[in-house]
Design a protein around this motif. Structure first.
Motif, PDB file in Angstrom:
ATOM      1  N   ALA A   9      40.416 151.322  51.063  1.00 38.98           N
ATOM      2  CA  ALA A   9      39.862 151.670  52.375  1.00 38.98           C
ATOM      3  C   ALA A   9      38.388 152.022  52.273  1.00 38.98           C
ATOM      4  CB  ALA A   9      40.654 152.827  52.982  1.00 38.98           C
ATOM      5  N   ALA A  10      38.010 152.709  51.200  1.00 32.72           N
ATOM      6  CA  ALA A  10      36.600 153.073  51.015  1.00 32.72           C
ATOM      7  C   ALA A  10      35.755 151.830  50.757  1.00 32.72           C
ATOM      8  CB  ALA A  10      36.462 154.064  49.867  1.00 32.72           C
ATOM      9  N   ARG A  11      36.272 150.893  49.985  1.00 32.09           N
ATOM     10  CA  ARG A  11      35.521 149.649  49.730  1.00 32.09           C
ATOM     11  C   ARG A  11      35.246 148.900  51.024  1.00 32.09           C
ATOM     12  NH1 ARG A  11      39.191 148.779  45.548  1.00 32.09           N
ATOM     13  NH2 ARG A  11      40.148 147.113  46.772  1.00 32.09           N
ATOM     14  N   ASP A  12      36.188 148.977  51.960  1.00 29.90           N
ATOM     15  CA  ASP A  12      35.974 148.325  53.253  1.00 29.90           C
ATOM     16  C   ASP A  12      34.798 148.930  54.007  1.00 29.90           C
ATOM     17  OD1 ASP A  12      38.107 146.646  52.781  1.00 29.90           O
ATOM     18  OD2 ASP A  12      39.541 147.836  53.951  1.00 29.90           O
ATOM     19  N   LEU A  13      34.450 150.188  53.681  1.00 32.43           N
ATOM     20  CA  LEU A  13      33.313 150.859  54.316  1.00 32.43           C
ATOM     21  C   LEU A  13      32.093 150.879  53.410  1.00 32.43           C
ATOM     22  CD1 LEU A  13      35.240 153.989  55.682  1.00 32.43           C
ATOM     23  CD2 LEU A  13      34.564 151.975  56.991  1.00 32.43           C
ATOM     24  N   GLY A  14      32.225 150.362  52.227  1.00 35.19           N
ATOM     25  CA  GLY A  14      31.246 150.506  51.145  1.00 35.19           C
ATOM     26  C   GLY A  14      30.120 149.506  51.212  1.00 35.19           C
ATOM     27  N   PRO A  15      29.585 149.087  50.031  1.00 36.70           N
ATOM     28  CA  PRO A  15      30.062 149.381  48.675  1.00 36.70           C
ATOM     29  C   PRO A  15      29.848 150.836  48.277  1.00 36.70           C
ATOM     30  CG  PRO A  15      27.962 148.252  48.571  1.00 36.70           C
ATOM     31  CD  PRO A  15      28.373 148.237  50.021  1.00 36.70           C
ATOM     32  N   PRO A  70      33.458 156.516  59.219  1.00 41.23           N
ATOM     33  CA  PRO A  70      34.764 157.093  59.547  1.00 41.23           C
ATOM     34  C   PRO A  70      35.339 157.827  58.340  1.00 41.23           C
ATOM     35  CG  PRO A  70      34.638 154.785  60.223  1.00 41.23           C
ATOM     36  CD  PRO A  70      33.424 155.054  59.396  1.00 41.23           C
ATOM     37  N   SER A  71      35.977 158.969  58.595  1.00 38.52           N
ATOM     38  CA  SER A  71      36.643 159.668  57.500  1.00 38.52           C
ATOM     39  C   SER A  71      37.964 158.973  57.191  1.00 38.52           C
ATOM     40  CB  SER A  71      36.893 161.131  57.867  1.00 38.52           C
ATOM     41  OG  SER A  71      37.819 161.221  58.939  1.00 38.52           O
ATOM     42  N   ASP A  96      36.335 165.059  62.243  1.00 42.10           N
ATOM     43  CA  ASP A  96      35.329 164.639  63.221  1.00 42.10           C
ATOM     44  C   ASP A  96      33.958 164.946  62.644  1.00 42.10           C
ATOM     45  OD1 ASP A  96      33.962 163.860  65.444  1.00 42.10           O
ATOM     46  OD2 ASP A  96      34.480 165.626  66.654  1.00 42.10           O
ATOM     47  N   HIS A  97      33.263 163.896  62.204  1.00 41.38           N
ATOM     48  CA  HIS A  97      31.977 164.111  61.545  1.00 41.38           C
ATOM     49  C   HIS A  97      31.107 162.890  61.762  1.00 41.38           C
ATOM     50  CE1 HIS A  97      29.460 166.280  58.647  1.00 41.38           C
ATOM     51  NE2 HIS A  97      29.090 165.090  58.209  1.00 41.38           N
ATOM     52  N   ALA A  98      29.821 163.135  61.919  1.00 40.98           N
ATOM     53  CA  ALA A  98      28.890 162.019  62.072  1.00 40.98           C
ATOM     54  C   ALA A  98      28.853 161.202  60.786  1.00 40.98           C
ATOM     55  CB  ALA A  98      27.494 162.552  62.392  1.00 40.98           C
ATOM     56  N   GLY A  99      28.594 159.896  60.920  1.00 38.88           N
ATOM     57  CA  GLY A  99      28.534 159.036  59.746  1.00 38.88           C
ATOM     58  C   GLY A  99      29.721 158.105  59.691  1.00 38.88           C
ATOM     59  N   LEU A 140      25.143 165.868  49.663  1.00 35.63           N
ATOM     60  CA  LEU A 140      24.842 164.456  49.448  1.00 35.63           C
ATOM     61  C   LEU A 140      24.239 163.838  50.707  1.00 35.63           C
ATOM     62  CD1 LEU A 140      27.990 163.367  47.410  1.00 35.63           C
ATOM     63  CD2 LEU A 140      25.624 163.261  46.602  1.00 35.63           C
ATOM     64  N   GLU A 141      24.785 164.204  51.862  1.00 33.63           N
ATOM     65  CA  GLU A 141      24.216 163.705  53.117  1.00 33.63           C
ATOM     66  C   GLU A 141      22.784 164.184  53.306  1.00 33.63           C
ATOM     67  OE1 GLU A 141      26.826 164.710  56.335  1.00 33.63           O
ATOM     68  OE2 GLU A 141      27.865 162.782  56.198  1.00 33.63           O
ATOM     69  N   ARG A 142      22.538 165.439  53.034  1.00 34.29           N
ATOM     70  CA  ARG A 142      21.182 165.970  53.186  1.00 34.29           C
ATOM     71  C   ARG A 142      20.209 165.278  52.221  1.00 34.29           C
ATOM     72  NH1 ARG A 142      24.008 170.972  53.435  1.00 34.29           N
ATOM     73  NH2 ARG A 142      23.438 171.426  51.261  1.00 34.29           N
ATOM     74  N   ALA A 143      20.736 164.824  51.086  1.00 37.77           N
ATOM     75  CA  ALA A 143      19.889 164.162  50.092  1.00 37.77           C
ATOM     76  C   ALA A 143      19.740 162.663  50.345  1.00 37.77           C
ATOM     77  CB  ALA A 143      20.455 164.392  48.692  1.00 37.77           C
ATOM     78  N   GLY A 144      20.294 162.186  51.458  1.00 39.47           N
ATOM     79  CA  GLY A 144      20.069 160.801  51.838  1.00 39.47           C
ATOM     80  C   GLY A 144      21.218 159.853  51.617  1.00 39.47           C
ATOM     81  N   ALA A 145      22.362 160.349  51.135  1.00 37.39           N
ATOM     82  CA  ALA A 145      23.508 159.471  50.903  1.00 37.39           C
ATOM     83  C   ALA A 145      24.310 159.270  52.190  1.00 37.39           C
ATOM     84  CB  ALA A 145      24.404 160.040  49.818  1.00 37.39           C
ATOM     85  N   ARG A 146      24.991 158.167  52.226  1.00 39.10           N
ATOM     86  CA  ARG A 146      25.975 157.876  53.279  1.00 39.10           C
ATOM     87  C   ARG A 146      27.332 158.300  52.722  1.00 39.10           C
ATOM     88  NH1 ARG A 146      29.007 153.077  53.937  1.00 39.10           N
ATOM     89  NH2 ARG A 146      29.671 152.655  56.090  1.00 39.10           N
ATOM     90  N   VAL A 147      27.980 159.287  53.345  1.00 38.85           N
ATOM     91  CA  VAL A 147      29.161 159.917  52.757  1.00 38.85           C
ATOM     92  C   VAL A 147      30.428 159.544  53.525  1.00 38.85           C
ATOM     93  CG1 VAL A 147      30.260 162.100  52.142  1.00 38.85           C
ATOM     94  CG2 VAL A 147      27.787 161.823  51.862  1.00 38.85           C
ATOM     95  N   ILE A 148      31.400 159.047  52.793  1.00 48.00           N
ATOM     96  CA  ILE A 148      32.743 158.800  53.325  1.00 48.00           C
ATOM     97  C   ILE A 148      33.588 160.010  52.957  1.00 48.00           C
ATOM     98  CG2 ILE A 148      34.770 157.307  53.275  1.00 48.00           C
ATOM     99  CD1 ILE A 148      32.862 155.077  52.182  1.00 48.00           C
ATOM    100  N   ARG A 149      34.042 160.734  53.968  1.00 50.04           N
ATOM    101  CA  ARG A 149      34.828 161.945  53.724  1.00 50.04           C
ATOM    102  C   ARG A 149      36.320 161.636  53.719  1.00 50.04           C
ATOM    103  NH1 ARG A 149      31.585 166.911  55.050  1.00 50.04           N
ATOM    104  NH2 ARG A 149      29.466 166.120  55.280  1.00 50.04           N
ATOM    105  N   HIS A 150      37.058 162.460  52.979  1.00 47.12           N
ATOM    106  CA  HIS A 150      38.500 162.253  52.853  1.00 47.12           C
ATOM    107  C   HIS A 150      39.229 163.593  52.962  1.00 47.12           C
ATOM    108  CE1 HIS A 150      41.899 162.952  50.063  1.00 47.12           C
ATOM    109  NE2 HIS A 150      42.415 161.942  50.719  1.00 47.12           N
ATOM    110  N   GLY A 151      40.397 163.552  53.581  1.00 45.93           N
ATOM    111  CA  GLY A 151      41.271 164.719  53.640  1.00 45.93           C
ATOM    112  C   GLY A 151      42.672 164.280  54.014  1.00 45.93           C
ATOM    113  N   LEU A 152      43.548 165.248  54.204  1.00 43.07           N
ATOM    114  CA  LEU A 152      44.906 164.920  54.640  1.00 43.07           C
ATOM    115  C   LEU A 152      44.919 164.433  56.086  1.00 43.07           C
ATOM    116  CD1 LEU A 152      46.927 167.860  53.055  1.00 43.07           C
ATOM    117  CD2 LEU A 152      46.991 165.458  52.377  1.00 43.07           C
ATOM    118  N   GLU A 153      43.939 164.890  56.859  1.00 41.56           N
ATOM    119  CA  GLU A 153      43.788 164.463  58.249  1.00 41.56           C
ATOM    120  C   GLU A 153      42.346 163.993  58.455  1.00 41.56           C
ATOM    121  OE1 GLU A 153      46.227 164.347  60.337  1.00 41.56           O
ATOM    122  OE2 GLU A 153      47.726 165.466  59.173  1.00 41.56           O
ATOM    123  N   PRO A 154      42.123 163.067  59.402  1.00 48.85           N
ATOM    124  CA  PRO A 154      40.742 162.647  59.687  1.00 48.85           C
ATOM    125  C   PRO A 154      39.908 163.829  60.156  1.00 48.85           C
ATOM    126  CG  PRO A 154      42.343 161.189  60.755  1.00 48.85           C
ATOM    127  CD  PRO A 154      43.107 162.374  60.251  1.00 48.85           C
TER     128      PRO A 154
END
Length: 242
Positions: A70-76, A52-53, A47-50, A31-45
């Protein structure tokens, strides 16, 4: 780059749960390579460009709603990919209530909470893409993963239900069901030569899948190009279900 040549998710914001490894990470990268701004999620943060996870244990009550907020705060947020899941191998007669609840919370309840938190804004903007990562176990349940298979079958039912209700507002809802994929979850089992041969013998294409095999269909379903596909469970399994 002119509008006609822009990638099909260019400028969109996506939340991808479970995107620290495996299929979720492959979809997030694509998705990032295709031009999207990606919010990543996991059990732990991570370290990735873009953006905040976001770290959230989706097995905890209300976690899906908190993650959506939390995602809406970084969204829409325009695109939701729910790849996070829990799979516990256990004979049916030994499954505990706690094991069942954990799998249902992550695989089903958190997905509903995320849609509840994110889909109304998508509908207001009249554009949204929701993709749940399912499993071939919806149709061919493993005897030692009864709870997991049941949770994924319920997720597929929820996808079709939500798709019909959200389609009039420009929001598509689909699921992508992988077959046997070489991910960290499956690596130990597939390390056994005997088990590996037995599994490959059930796959007409003759090989274990990779996370990259899931990416082209995921990109289609998350993009403008997939705008006339909704309520479907689409399988990427090398023919395993044939």
């Amino acid at each position: 780059m002119d509008a006609a040549s822009k990638p099909p998710v260019d400028g969109r914001t996506a939340l991808v749960t479970g995107s620290t490894s495996g299929i979720g990470a492959a979809i997030a990268d694509a998705l990032e390579r295709a031009g999207a701004r990606v919010i990543r999620h996991g059990l732990e943060p991570v370290d990735h460009a873009g953006p905040p996870s976001l770290a959230e244990d989706l097995a905890v009550a209300g976690a899906g709603a908190r993650l959506a907020s939390a995602a809406r705060d970084l969204g829409p947020v325009d695109i939701l990919v729910h790849s996070a899941s829990v799979q516990i191998r256990e004979p049916w007669h030994s499954i505990t209530a706690e094991q069942m609840e954990r799998q249902l919370r992550v695989n089903l309840v958190a997905f509903l909470e995320l849609v509840q938190g994110l889909a109304p804004d998508m509908a207001e903007r009249r554009w949204g893409r929701i993709l749940a990562i399912g499993s071939v176990q919806q149709a061919r349940p493993h005897p030692e993963m009864a709870a997991y298979a049941a949770s994924k079958a319920a997720q597929a039912n929820l996808v079709s239900n939500l798709a019909k209700q959200l389609a009039p507002r420009g929001v598509t809802v689909n699921s992508l069901s992988p077959g046997v994929i070489d991910t960290p979850r499956n690596r130990d089992a597939l390390a056994s030569d005997e088990y590996h041969r037995r599994v490959v013998g059930q796959i007409p294409l003759g090989r274990i899948g990779t996370p990259a095999d899931c990416v082209p269909l995921a990109l289609l379903l998350c993009s403008d190009d997939g705008g006339y596909i909704t309520g479907r469970d689409l399988v990427v399994d090398g023919g395993y279900l044939l």
